[in-house]
Motif scaffolding. Structure first.
Motif, PDB file in Angstrom:
ATOM      1  N   ASP A 179      32.874  62.838 -34.529  1.00 25.30           N
ATOM      2  CA  ASP A 179      33.120  62.294 -35.984  1.00 25.30           C
ATOM      3  C   ASP A 179      31.859  62.274 -36.642  1.00 25.30           C
ATOM      4  O   ASP A 179      31.762  62.595 -37.814  1.00 25.30           O
ATOM      5  N   ALA A 180      30.663  62.026 -35.961  1.00 23.57           N
ATOM      6  CA  ALA A 180      29.514  62.027 -36.442  1.00 23.57           C
ATOM      7  C   ALA A 180      28.942  63.520 -36.875  1.00 23.57           C
ATOM      8  O   ALA A 180      28.190  63.585 -37.826  1.00 23.57           O
ATOM      9  N   LEU A 181      29.281  64.446 -36.001  1.00 26.06           N
ATOM     10  CA  LEU A 181      28.911  65.905 -36.534  1.00 26.06           C
ATOM     11  C   LEU A 181      29.646  66.359 -37.760  1.00 26.06           C
ATOM     12  O   LEU A 181      29.268  66.766 -38.601  1.00 26.06           O
ATOM     13  N   ALA A 182      30.929  65.936 -37.699  1.00 23.82           N
ATOM     14  CA  ALA A 182      31.874  66.286 -38.952  1.00 23.82           C
ATOM     15  C   ALA A 182      31.293  65.737 -40.238  1.00 23.82           C
ATOM     16  O   ALA A 182      31.793  66.331 -41.249  1.00 23.82           O
ATOM     17  N   GLN A 183      30.469  64.681 -40.213  1.00 23.99           N
ATOM     18  CA  GLN A 183      29.964  64.346 -41.548  1.00 23.99           C
ATOM     19  C   GLN A 183      28.964  65.526 -42.135  1.00 23.99           C
ATOM     20  O   GLN A 183      28.553  65.342 -43.401  1.00 23.99           O
ATOM     21  N   ALA A 184      28.368  66.371 -41.486  1.00 27.48           N
ATOM     22  CA  ALA A 184      27.279  67.145 -41.814  1.00 27.48           C
ATOM     23  C   ALA A 184      28.235  68.471 -42.268  1.00 27.48           C
ATOM     24  O   ALA A 184      28.574  69.249 -41.419  1.00 27.48           O
ATOM     25  N   GLU A 185      28.456  68.287 -43.625  1.00 24.82           N
ATOM     26  CA  GLU A 185      29.143  69.598 -44.109  1.00 24.82           C
ATOM     27  C   GLU A 185      28.242  70.846 -43.979  1.00 24.82           C
ATOM     28  O   GLU A 185      29.390  72.121 -43.942  1.00 24.82           O
ATOM     29  N   TRP A 186      27.244  70.890 -44.087  1.00 24.26           N
ATOM     30  CA  TRP A 186      26.473  72.157 -43.949  1.00 24.26           C
ATOM     31  C   TRP A 186      26.608  72.724 -42.669  1.00 24.26           C
ATOM     32  O   TRP A 186      26.153  74.186 -42.651  1.00 24.26           O
ATOM     33  N   LEU A 187      27.191  72.257 -41.725  1.00 21.98           N
ATOM     34  CA  LEU A 187      27.466  72.941 -40.247  1.00 21.98           C
ATOM     35  C   LEU A 187      28.593  73.754 -40.571  1.00 21.98           C
ATOM     36  O   LEU A 187      28.734  74.793 -39.819  1.00 21.98           O
ATOM     37  N   LYS A 188      29.295  73.716 -41.316  1.00 19.37           N
ATOM     38  CA  LYS A 188      30.834  74.252 -41.605  1.00 19.37           C
ATOM     39  C   LYS A 188      30.848  75.547 -41.750  1.00 19.37           C
ATOM     40  O   LYS A 188      31.718  76.523 -41.452  1.00 19.37           O
ATOM     41  N   ASP A 189      29.429  76.144 -42.315  1.00 19.36           N
ATOM     42  CA  ASP A 189      29.421  77.492 -42.592  1.00 19.36           C
ATOM     43  C   ASP A 189      28.461  78.328 -41.672  1.00 19.36           C
ATOM     44  O   ASP A 189      27.964  79.564 -42.004  1.00 19.36           O
ATOM     45  N   LYS A 190      28.097  77.629 -40.442  1.00 17.60           N
ATOM     46  CA  LYS A 190      27.141  78.055 -39.452  1.00 17.60           C
ATOM     47  C   LYS A 190      28.051  78.741 -38.231  1.00 17.60           C
ATOM     48  O   LYS A 190      29.255  78.586 -38.166  1.00 17.60           O
TER      49      LYS A 190
END
Length: 397
Positions: free
Chosen positions: A285-296
C-alpha cells in the motif's frame, strides 16, 4: 469387572474449579442468573451396585460422613437394600452463594478484588460492566493496573480522536510502553465507551489501534538504494523516507527492483538508471502511493515457493506490468543444495502470474520436484544475479 468410579470429597474441588475457570462464579457474584444455589451432582452407586458390592459402597460413603465443611451442604438420598435395609448415600453437594464456592476454592481474596473492580465501574465507566461480566478472569489479571487502565480509557473519552502520538499522553504513572502493550484490552474498552463517530471502524486489531481511535501512527517508511551514482540525492545513495515523502520524489529512474531481503538490497549491483527497494516491512500500500512508479520498468525478486508467488501475484495488483526476477524453474533447479522445506505452503489459485510462473507455482504446489520445496532468495548465487542483470544492460529481455 471394572471398579466403579464414584465421586470422592477430594475430587469436588476440581469439579468446582471448572466453573471458576469459566468465570461463572465471579460473574454470578455481580449478576445472579440462577446458578446459585449451585448443586453439583455426585457420581454415586446405583441400587444394583449397592446390591452387588455393599462393602465397596460403605468404603466410599465413609469420607462423605466425615465431611464437615461450612461452605457447602451434602444432599443425601435413600436406597433400600434387600439385605441391609434402608441406606443413605450422598447424591450432591450444594453451595448456597458465590462467596461459599470461592471460599471453598480458597479464592475469597480474588472474589473480593473482583467486587472492588466492579465497584470502580460507575458513572463514566458503567458501559464496561458487560465486558467485566464477559471476561471476569481477564479483569483479575489486570487488577494491579486497573486504575491506570481506567485513567487511559478516561483520558481518551475526554479527548476523542486527539491527533497526537500515544507518547504524548500525559498521565501520572502511565507511559507509552504501558499503553502499547495493552492495546487489545484498551481497544475493547474504548469500543464500549466511545461514540461511533469517534471510532474508525475500518481500522481493526492491535496494528490499527492508533488510526481507529484518532491517534497519529508511526509512518510507514521505505528504504531504497540508488544504483546509479548520477541519481544520488545530495550525494546519498542509501535512504529511508516515509511513504508520503517517497510518493513525492518522482526519481528519474528507468528500472526499479523490489526485493524483500535486506542483504539482497544492500548487495545489489550498480546498474545504470536503476534503484532497488528492499525490506518490505512497509507493505505494498505504501508503494502504491507513488504514482511515478507506475510508468517504470519494475522487477520483483522474491523467494521461489508458493508464498513467494502469492506475494508476486499480490504485487501485480498494484503494478500490473511487473516482471519477476530469478523466480524461474532454471534458477530453482540450479540451487538444489539450498532447497529447504516451506512450513505452510499455499494451495490457492493465483490469477496474477504469467504462464511460466503459473507452471512453476503449480509444480511447487503439487510437489513435483519434492515435498514443499522452497528456495529463499538470499541463497541464489550472486553470479546468477550478475548474469541476469547483464542481460538487462544489453537490452530488453
Amino acid at each position: 469387572m471394572s471398579k466403579p468410579v464414584w465421586t470422592l470429597p477430594a475430587e469436588l474441588r476440581a469439579e468446582l474449579d471448572k466453573r471458576w475457570q469459566r468465570g461463572q462464579i465471579l460473574a454470578e457474584s455481580l449478576a445472579p442468573s440462577g446458578l446459585f444455589p449451585l448443586r453439583i451432582p455426585l457420581k454415586s452407586p446405583s441400587p444394583a451396585q449397592l446390591a452387588a458390592d455393599f462393602t465397596a459402597v460403605q468404603v466410599w460413603v465413609e469420607p462423605w460422613l466425615a465431611v464437615e465443611d461450612k461452605h457447602f451442604a451434602v444432599e443425601w438420598r435413600s436406597i433400600n437394600h434387600r439385605l441391609s435395609g434402608r441406606n443413605r448415600l450422598p447424591a450432591a453437594v450444594v453451595f448456597d452463594q458465590p462467596d461459599d464456592a470461592a471460599a471453598y476454592l480458597k479464592k475469597a481474596k480474588e472474589l473480593a478484588i473482583f467486587g472492588q473492580l466492579a465497584a470502580s465501574l460507575v458513572d463514566d465507566f458503567a458501559a464496561l460492566q458487560p465486558w467485566l461480566l464477559k471476561y471476569p478472569l481477564r479483569a483479575l489479571e489486570h487488577a494491579d493496573e486497573w486504575q491506570k487502565l481506567l485513567s487511559v480509557a478516561g483520558w481518551v473519552v475526554e479527548h476523542p480522536r486527539p491527533d497526537i502520538y500515544l507518547r504524548q499522553i500525559s498521565l501520572p504513572g502511565v507511559d507509552s510502553k504501558f499503553i502499547e502493550s495493552r492495546k487489545k484490552l484498551l481497544g475493547e474498552w474504548l469500543d464500549l465507551l466511545l461514540p461511533a463517530t469517534a471510532i474508525d471502524s475500518t481500522q481493526t486489531g492491535v496494528a490499527g489501534f492508533e488510526l481507529r481511535y484518532g491517534f497519529l501512527a508511526k509512518p510507514a517508511t521505505i528504504r531504497f538504494r540508488l544504483l546509479d551514482s548520477r541519481l544520488r540525492i545530495a550525494g546519498l545513495s542509501d535512504l529511508t523516507v516515509t511513504a508520503a515523502e517517497f510518493a513525492t520524489l518522482n526519481l528519474q529512474v528507468k528500472r526499479v527492483f523490489v526485493t524483500e531481503n535486506d542483504i539482497n538490497g544492500l548487495a545489489f549491483p550498480n546498474i545504470q538508471g536503476s534503484m532497488v527497494i528492499f525490506g518490505r516491512g512497509y507493505g505494498f500500500d505504501a508503494l502504491a502511493q507513488a504514482e511515478w512508479l507506475k510508468d517504470k520498468e519494475i522487477y520483483y525478486w522474491g523467494d521461489i515457493d508458493t508464498h513467494g508467488f502469492a506475494i508476486l501475484s499480490q504485487f501485480r495488483q498494484y503494478f500490473p506490468r511487473t516482471r519477476s526476477l530469478l523466480m524461474d524453474q532454471a534458477t530453482l533447479l540450479a540451487h538444489r543444495a539450498s532447497w529447504v522445506a516451506e512450513t505452510a505452503p499455499g494451495r490457492t489459485d493465483l490469477s496474477g502470474l504469467t504462464f511460466e510462473e503459473s507452471a512453476l507455482y503449480d509444480a511447487l504446489r503439487d510437489n513435483r520436484f519434492g515435498q514443499n520445496l522452497r528456495l529463499e532468495q538470499e541463497y541464489v548465487s550472486f553470479d546468477r544475479l550478475q548474469s541476469r542483470l547483464e542481460g538487462l544492460r544489453r537490452g530488453p529481455t
